[in-house]
Motif scaffolding. Structure first.
Motif, mmCIF file in Angstrom:
data_model
loop_
_atom_site.group_PDB
_atom_site.id
_atom_site.type_symbol
_atom_site.label_atom_id
_atom_site.label_comp_id
_atom_site.label_asym_id
_atom_site.label_seq_id
_atom_site.Cartn_x
_atom_site.Cartn_y
_atom_site.Cartn_z
ATOM 1 N N GLY A 123 -2.661 -4.091 5.356
ATOM 2 C CA GLY A 123 -1.754 -3.875 4.238
ATOM 3 C C GLY A 123 -0.306 -3.807 4.676
ATOM 4 N N GLN A 124 0.558 -3.574 3.709
ATOM 5 C CA GLN A 124 1.994 -3.425 3.957
ATOM 6 C C GLN A 124 2.458 -2.144 3.265
ATOM 7 N N LEU A 125 2.918 -1.170 4.042
ATOM 8 C CA LEU A 125 3.299 0.123 3.483
ATOM 9 C C LEU A 125 4.533 0.014 2.595
ATOM 10 N N VAL A 126 4.499 0.715 1.445
ATOM 11 C CA VAL A 126 5.657 0.809 0.551
ATOM 12 C C VAL A 126 5.915 2.277 0.248
ATOM 13 N N ASP A 127 7.084 2.579 -0.276
ATOM 14 C CA ASP A 127 7.516 3.965 -0.458
ATOM 15 C C ASP A 127 7.119 4.580 -1.793
ATOM 16 N N THR A 128 6.838 3.770 -2.806
ATOM 17 C CA THR A 128 6.542 4.317 -4.128
ATOM 18 C C THR A 128 5.280 3.684 -4.708
ATOM 19 N N LYS A 129 4.657 4.400 -5.630
ATOM 20 C CA LYS A 129 3.464 3.890 -6.290
ATOM 21 C C LYS A 129 3.769 2.637 -7.110
ATOM 22 N N GLU A 130 4.980 2.600 -7.688
ATOM 23 C CA GLU A 130 5.333 1.469 -8.546
ATOM 24 C C GLU A 130 5.358 0.150 -7.783
ATOM 25 N N GLN A 131 5.612 0.205 -6.471
ATOM 26 C CA GLN A 131 5.675 -1.008 -5.661
ATOM 27 C C GLN A 131 4.302 -1.457 -5.179
ATOM 28 N N ALA A 132 3.296 -0.605 -5.336
ATOM 29 C CA ALA A 132 2.035 -0.789 -4.617
ATOM 30 C C ALA A 132 1.002 -1.599 -5.387
ATOM 31 N N ASP A 133 0.217 -2.364 -4.622
ATOM 32 C CA ASP A 133 -0.991 -3.005 -5.141
ATOM 33 C C ASP A 133 -2.189 -2.070 -4.971
ATOM 34 N N THR A 134 -2.158 -1.259 -3.910
ATOM 35 C CA THR A 134 -3.231 -0.316 -3.613
ATOM 36 C C THR A 134 -2.628 1.075 -3.439
ATOM 37 N N ILE A 135 -3.209 2.059 -4.132
ATOM 38 C CA ILE A 135 -2.675 3.427 -4.096
ATOM 39 C C ILE A 135 -3.726 4.380 -3.548
ATOM 40 N N TYR A 136 -3.311 5.175 -2.571
ATOM 41 C CA TYR A 136 -4.124 6.275 -2.064
ATOM 42 C C TYR A 136 -3.352 7.559 -2.340
ATOM 43 N N THR A 173 0.822 -1.206 0.000
ATOM 44 C CA THR A 173 0.000 0.000 0.000
ATOM 45 C C THR A 173 0.858 1.259 0.000
ATOM 46 N N TYR A 174 0.542 2.167 -0.922
ATOM 47 C CA TYR A 174 1.205 3.475 -0.974
ATOM 48 C C TYR A 174 0.211 4.548 -0.558
ATOM 49 N N ILE A 175 0.644 5.440 0.348
ATOM 50 C CA ILE A 175 -0.211 6.524 0.816
ATOM 51 C C ILE A 175 0.499 7.854 0.593
ATOM 52 N N ASP A 176 -0.110 8.711 -0.203
ATOM 53 C CA ASP A 176 0.423 10.030 -0.545
ATOM 54 C C ASP A 176 0.331 10.955 0.678
ATOM 55 N N GLU A 177 1.461 11.532 1.079
ATOM 56 C CA GLU A 177 1.471 12.418 2.251
ATOM 57 C C GLU A 177 0.616 13.665 2.045
ATOM 58 N N ARG A 178 0.360 14.038 0.800
ATOM 59 C CA ARG A 178 -0.480 15.211 0.530
ATOM 60 C C ARG A 178 -1.920 15.009 0.991
ATOM 61 N N LEU A 179 -2.300 13.761 1.259
ATOM 62 C CA LEU A 179 -3.644 13.479 1.747
ATOM 63 C C LEU A 179 -3.873 14.026 3.151
ATOM 64 N N GLN A 180 -2.821 14.484 3.807
ATOM 65 C CA GLN A 180 -2.970 15.141 5.106
ATOM 66 C C GLN A 180 -3.776 16.435 4.988
ATOM 67 N N HIS A 181 -3.869 16.985 3.775
ATOM 68 C CA HIS A 181 -4.581 18.247 3.568
ATOM 69 C C HIS A 181 -6.045 18.034 3.177
ATOM 70 N N TYR A 182 -6.484 16.785 3.108
ATOM 71 C CA TYR A 182 -7.859 16.478 2.705
ATOM 72 C C TYR A 182 -8.576 15.784 3.859
ATOM 73 N N LEU A 183 -9.741 16.275 4.214
ATOM 74 C CA LEU A 183 -10.445 15.794 5.394
ATOM 75 C C LEU A 183 -11.369 14.616 5.078
ATOM 76 N N VAL A 184 -11.664 13.857 6.110
ATOM 77 C CA VAL A 184 -12.539 12.694 5.989
ATOM 78 C C VAL A 184 -13.988 13.162 5.815
ATOM 79 N N PRO A 185 -14.739 12.578 4.877
ATOM 80 C CA PRO A 185 -16.130 13.007 4.628
ATOM 81 C C PRO A 185 -17.121 12.371 5.599
ATOM 82 N N PHE A 186 -17.304 12.985 6.756
ATOM 83 C CA PHE A 186 -18.281 12.478 7.714
ATOM 84 C C PHE A 186 -19.691 12.940 7.368
#
Length: 705
Positions: A672-685, A437-450
């Protein structure tokens, strides 16, 4: 109609393959279509192009005509833009002050339309073509199954959905093949408001049966929401709504649903007056043998018979600071325990016992509540000037109050955070495996839709408080468009909507405003296109802001506002919307260029002042606000609402809510298992790939489980 919804919500189209052998669509026809929609800022994916080429020419033309119509509405290109100063922005920047003043006086005194207005300085010359290269939005190939799944995700959202969401669900159910209803309806509808709304739609289109809908109703309030929604009222129950007259079979259905619920009397007492009014329509005494529990509950309400409630017991225990009774009571209702945890910790010295009791029931608290409690205690003792609340209801409002909460021991706060995280990770571990799993750090600027209850319809909808990076270019151009006419047969009369921008420094000290009272700045490059005061055929206003010049002068925040000068609520107008474009060179291209539109927001709230976005020019981000202010009684322009605007600006720029980065990180830790790049990922956020902040339907349905 389904493709119109699919395009707007997911940038996808369903293509129904034609039967039999067909000659491929000529490349020239497809290329011409692509070139035309490119001017609107869109293009086709390769997969969609291949599917299009298999269509007969007649079918393609019908699909294409509807597509262009839909795209124009999405970006606001379906109307004509005629600002007061046709040579905007150069004409206003170069005009003599006296000439601007005389033009304005002439305009206001006569109330003439644009077609009548022709000041001598309105000649514009020839505009240079738009040479900027825009990143086109890609329209992809979809499928019927994926579309129905998207609607199902709306139905099973774990939070409130918007009026646009409801209209889309209603439209799909109205035209759905009966065999597809089960694909749309989940076994459970978690959010109670959605139960009332969806079942009312099913009943309206005769798609409901007791077997199909009975399991959705757990409490008396669920039944009340159905009665309200069936009566076209406020399903959130934030405001009281009148009930329509129900037919005999409809009354029996409501009473049978009520009879099967648990603790109906206590729940009915929460909305006592409304239930009494509903009882006058349902006539439960006629069915007292068939529905005895319902008849008994109505008797208690009507005759004010004594009845001990859970909430009453909790309030009494808080009044006397009886912590042990509170622990016993709240442990029976874990969600209430979570909501009152801060209050409970503030009145006791036995925090360890409170935490132990909460830890035992945390697994029973809903995911949205756990996420919010976790965020609250993670930042509980941080210095913060305001506490921000979004009230329940249909209008996009926020309240900011001074933060006067006393501190709680930091170790206690961190223990609460750990308890919430442990419960969430354990819960998420039961969901399907994510893999790498790859998680983009820029997602810190987007809030959860409650809660999306009051979210406006937009080209790209995002959660309030999220920060969106600005596009390329140094100039941002805001635009607004509105029309007067008739709404439900009632003439609006003259309508005047004013577009304004207010600049503040980093401490929210006022710097300057651009509005109909100040068409241009002498301090930096900012200009207004002129004030239109009536709109029988539609009217538009524009504002250009050159961001580097504002920052160099000391400005940081820009609050964009729309004021209804003639006091018309936006919900009472035939049409009103606003948006913005990014420009490298303000004078190039047409005043309104569809391909440069970053976003467009429809204004439909029952209010007279709207704040679509706030700009942070230093960080080059847009804070998505989609909010409203109540009109001040003595003022109807931007200058008169400085106090309210500053309060709203401070509240939204310091908002602290759970973000998508943390949500996806909890899922990754659990499954999941965190990875550093999108190319390594099965799931991308990420912001622009894989699961994105704009996939609100899927996030609310699958990631808040």
């Amino acid at each position: 109609m389904n493709n119109t919804i699919y395009l707007r919500r997911a940038s996808k189209l369903m293509i129904e393959p034609s039967e039999g052998l067909q000659q491929q669509l000529p490349k020239k026809v497809l290329a011409t279509a692509l070139k035309n929609i490119e001017s609107l800022g869109f293009t086709f994916s390769n997969e969609l192009m291949q599917a299009m080429r298999k269509l007969p020419k007649e079918q393609f033309e019908a699909l294409y005509q509807q597509l262009v119509k839909d795209l124009k509405v999405m970006v606001g290109a379906h109307v004509e833009y005629k600002p007061m100063y046709a040579g905007f922005p150069q004409q206003v920047m170069g005009e003599d002050e006296a000439e601007l003043y005389l033009n304005a006086v002439f305009h206001y005194l006569t109330h003439l339309t644009l077609d009548d207005f022709d000041p001598s300085a309105a000649t514009t010359g020839v505009r240079s073509p738009l040479l900027e290269q825009r990143k086109l939005k890609v329209i992809d190939l979809g499928s019927k199954q994926a579309f129905l799944k998207l609607i199902r995700q709306l139905v099973e959202a774990k939070g409130s959905i918007s009026d646009t969401d409801k209209k889309d669900i209603k439209c799909v159910l109205k035209h759905v093949d009966p065999s597809d209803v089960e694909i749309i309806l989940p076994p459970e509808i978690p959010f109670k408001e959605n139960v009332g709304f969806v079942v009312a739609v099913l009943l309206k289109y005769e798609l409901a049966s007791m077997e199909r809908i009975g399991s959705y109703f757990k409490t008396a309030s669920d039944v009340l929401r159905l009665a309200v929604s069936w009566s076209e009222g406020d399903v959130s129950l934030a405001t009281a709504s009148p009930f329509r007259k129900f037919k005999r079979r409809e009354r029996r259905l409501l009473l049978s649903l009520l009879e099967q619920c648990c603790s109906i009397t206590e729940d009915m007492l929460r909305y006592k007056d409304r239930w009494i009014r509903l009882g006058e329509i349902l006539h439960p005494s006629e069915y007292k043998l068939r529905f005895p529990r319902s008849q008994e509950a109505f008797d208690i309400l009507r005759n004010d018979k004594p009845f001990t409630t859970f909430n009453g017991s909790v309030e009494l225990a808080f009044q006397y600071r009886n912590v042990w009774s509170l622990i016993d009571l709240l442990s029976q209702r874990p969600g209430e325990f979570a909501r009152k945890l801060d209050h409970l910790l503030r009145i006791t010295e036995d925090e360890a016992y409170v935490l132990l009791a909460f830890g035992e029931v945390a697994a029973q608290v809903s995911t949205p509540v756990l996420l919010q409690v976790r965020q609250h205690f993670a930042q509980r003792n941080d210095s913060q000037e305001l506490r921000v609340f979004f009230p329940k209801g249909n209008v996009a409002k926020a309240f900011g109050i001074p933060n006067k909460l006393p501190e709680i021991n930091e170790a206690v706060c961190q223990e609460v955070v750990q308890l919430c995280e442990q419960a969430l990770i354990t819960r998420f571990a039961d969901l399907p495996v994510l893999g790498k799993t790859y998680i983009d750090e820029r997602l810190q600027h987007y809030l959860v839709p409650f809660s999306q209850r009051s979210a406006s319809k937009a080209l790209r909808t995002i959660v309030r408080g999220s920060r969106i990076p600005m596009g390329e270019g140094d100039t941002i151009r805001f635009f607004s468009w509105w029309k007067e006419g008739e709404v439900d047969g009632v003439p609006t009369g003259r309508v005047d909507i004013d577009l304004s921008a207010v600049m503040y420094d980093e401490n929210w000290n006022y710097v300057e405003h651009i509005s109909y009272t100040n068409l241009r700045s002498v301090k930096y490059k900012a200009v207004h296109s002129g004030d239109i005061v009536t709109a029988p055929y539609g009217a538009s206003e524009f504002i250009d802001l050159h961001m580097p010049s504002i920052v160099n002068y000391g400005g940081r925040y820009v609050v964009t506002t729309l004021h209804s000068f003639t006091s018309h609520p936006y919900c009472n107008l035939p049409e009103c919307f606003a948006g913005w474009m990014m420009r490298k060179k303000p004078g190039s291209g047409e005043i309104y260029e569809p391909s440069t539109v970053e976003n467009k927001v429809d204004l439909t709230a029952d209010t007279q002042i709207a704040i679509p976005v706030i700009l942070d020019l230093v960080e080059r981000t847009m804070i998505w606000t989609d909010l409203a202010l109540t009109r001040y009684p003595d003022y109807n322009n931007v200058e008169g609402n400085q106090k309210g605007i500053v309060l709203m600006g401070k509240a939204m720029t310091t908002l602290r809510k759970p973000d998508l980065y943390d949500l996806f990180m909890l899922h990754a830790k659990a499954r999941g298992q965190l990875v550093d790049t999108k190319e390594q990922a099965d799931t991308i956020y990420a912001v622009d790939e894989g699961m994105t902040p704009y996939d609100i339907e899927q996030i609310m349905a699958e990631y808040l489980a």
